[in-house]
Write a protein that holds these residues in place. Sequence first.
Motif, PDB file in Angstrom:
ATOM      1  N   ARG A  53       0.828  -1.197   0.000  1.00  0.00           N
ATOM      2  CA  ARG A  53       0.000   0.000   0.000  1.00  0.00           C
ATOM      3  C   ARG A  53       0.859   1.243   0.000  1.00  0.00           C
ATOM      4  N   ASN A  54       0.290   2.304  -0.536  1.00  0.00           N
ATOM      5  CA  ASN A  54       0.907   3.624  -0.432  1.00  0.00           C
ATOM      6  C   ASN A  54       2.375   3.644  -0.838  1.00  0.00           C
ATOM      7  N   GLY A  71       5.291   5.028  -2.642  1.00  0.00           N
ATOM      8  CA  GLY A  71       5.560   6.365  -3.163  1.00  0.00           C
ATOM      9  C   GLY A  71       6.050   6.311  -4.615  1.00  0.00           C
ATOM     10  N   GLU A  90      -2.920   7.875  -9.430  1.00  0.00           N
ATOM     11  CA  GLU A  90      -3.543   8.618  -8.329  1.00  0.00           C
ATOM     12  C   GLU A  90      -4.725   7.886  -7.710  1.00  0.00           C
ATOM     13  N   GLU A 114      -5.297   2.549  -3.688  1.00  0.00           N
ATOM     14  CA  GLU A 114      -4.528   2.732  -2.467  1.00  0.00           C
ATOM     15  C   GLU A 114      -3.099   2.235  -2.595  1.00  0.00           C
ATOM     16  N   GLN A 172       1.011   5.976  -4.054  1.00  0.00           N
ATOM     17  CA  GLN A 172       0.780   7.343  -3.632  1.00  0.00           C
ATOM     18  C   GLN A 172       1.624   8.215  -4.541  1.00  0.00           C
TER      19      GLN A 172
END
Lengths: 374, 253
Positions: free
Chosen positions: A45-46, A48, A68, A71, A74
């Motif tokens: 998740r997330n 970068g 974008e 989940e 990011q």
Amino acid sequence: MRRVFYLVQKEFRQIRREKAYIAIIFLMPFVQLVILGYAITTDVRNVGVVVVDQDHSRYSRAILASLETGETFQLLGTVPTERAARRLLDRGKAVVAVIVPHGFGQNLLRGEQPALQLLLDGVDGNSSGVALGYLQGLLAGLQLEWVREVPELARQIQSIHLIVPEPRLWYNENLVSVNHIVPGILAVLLTMITLFLTAMNIVREREIGTMEQLQVTPIRGWELILGKVLPFVLLGFLLLNVGILAVQLIFAIPMQGSLLLLYLMSLLFMLSTLGLGILISTLAHTQQQAMFIAWFFSIFTILLSGFFIPIENMPDVIQYLTYSNPLRYFMTVIRAIYQKGSELPVLLDEVAGMALIAGITISTAVIRLRKRNV
Amino acid sequence: MSDPVPVTTLPPAVVVDRLTRNFGTFTAVDQVSFNVSPGEIFGFLGANGAGKTTTIRMLCGLLLPTSGNATVHGNDIYTQPNRIKACIGYMSQRFSLYEDLTVRENIQFYGGIYGLRRETIMQKTTELLQELDLVDKADQLTGALPLGWKQRLALSTSLLHDPPLLFLDEPTSGVDPQSRRRFWLLIHRLAAEGKTIFVTTHYMDEAEYCHRISIMAQGRLVELDTPSALRDKYDCDTMQEVFLRTVSGSPSL
Ligand SMILES: Nc1ncnc2c1ncn2[C@@H]1O[C@H](COP(=O)(O)OP(=O)(O)O)[C@@H](O)[C@H]1O
Ligand SMILES: [Mg+2]
């Protein structure tokens, strides 16, 4: 009954003085959840992401837009050069950099299959591998749309009968394995703690001689058992609640079902593992032996619980064996309550299984503890 | 410390008849028979491994005999172990209080386990602490006490329910001579109160403090009499010599 009170009081006085217990109850859930949760789970998740957009086309913007949503990634933003992207990777600010080269859109339309450069932080090879997988899936989705816009390919496509399967997993919709694994970790924790602590505790009393001292008092076998079971049930509940809190704080996994139901089920489950713990203590003469036997049992209970390996995938013989495993039932229960919000009526089989095992282990333990060494 | 053997017409406190216990092929206690009178300090002497503890554990209902019979306060050890437990105090050869509880907590705990009422426990605690000179150590962890004190505390807790019969298994082992003397003073006071005391030891000088002594060797009872009768019989000045004569296998008489 008053004797049980004194036994429980004594146990808590000892527990309070034992720093290891406090650490086990309050730190272990967090540590285990973090370690196991992140080691075992395969979803990411997330992550970068930075994008180096040298194309500024409709296509590069589509890539940005799709990063974008969801989940998994990011989107940290765009940077002008590959060098800038590398710097962000080096400093650990970003894990993935997507470089859309100049002329990407045009080349794509001409059917030249332009390269899209992906830079990945290899430090955590596992999760960046998974991130790569997600990224490829994401790009594959985009390609499916774009392919129609390439005149040459569009013609070919018309002759292909494309089936688009639409998988939907009913529970745990996004196949978030965390949601599946983490409640399982709670169940495993509860098993280990109840099994080890009771077995070790009783053997310790035997080693130092206080058990013999208790046995020359008019105390009854069931009082002694209750005096051991109650404190550890309470300790188990404390651990469970710390665990539930940790799950919430670390993974933000909501419990769909009733907390009260989970409590009741945990009680039943703990009775069966505590019974097993007491039985183990009657087999062992020293704390090391108790430790070893408890270890042996917990490996089996965990392996045969469906925690890692789904029970349906096991050979038939092993599948039958799992019916004697209390954790098999509790694993089903805790996952069902966490993920599906299941109610009691659909869990009656599991209730029966755990109750039966609890009944057998505890009554055997009472008999074995009461029996004089023959 | 040479009280006369209490003369009594009461039934014996302990009757042991050809009690035997095997561990596998090894016979730890071999056809042992004796009686203990109420109010008596009955000493059980023997080297390590003679079978003293095994005998006591059978009498306390902790271990089943292989054969033979025994009653404790009229209760059969096979069928009435729970009634026996209500009328005996037992101090095992290992220190068996909780070292991670305070002195006060240990007394409270055992009082509770013996089913004493809360007020009785409070009262007994105060009494005991004063008696043992432990008032200012009441809230210290028991593990921190010197061994002699621990032993006296263990004895006192085994007396909380006021049992008429006490089994003490090597209560003074490892304790300094001064503490041993204090311990034996306590034992004599208890006997004077009418309690029967069954005590094992491997300190021969302590044998002198007992009313009667039995000597065990390799699971068998080789002698049983008063200390003075035994000294006369073997023509020795001390129990030490008597003991050496008996266990070295020289024929009695
Ligand atoms: N549970 C047991 N299993 C096997 N042997 C035992 C057991 N308990 C005692 N023994 C053996 O029985 C003998 C007598 O032991 P014990 O009664 O403890 O002697 P004492 O108390 O006189 O030192 C010893 O040789 C001991 O090793
Ligand atoms: Mg012994």
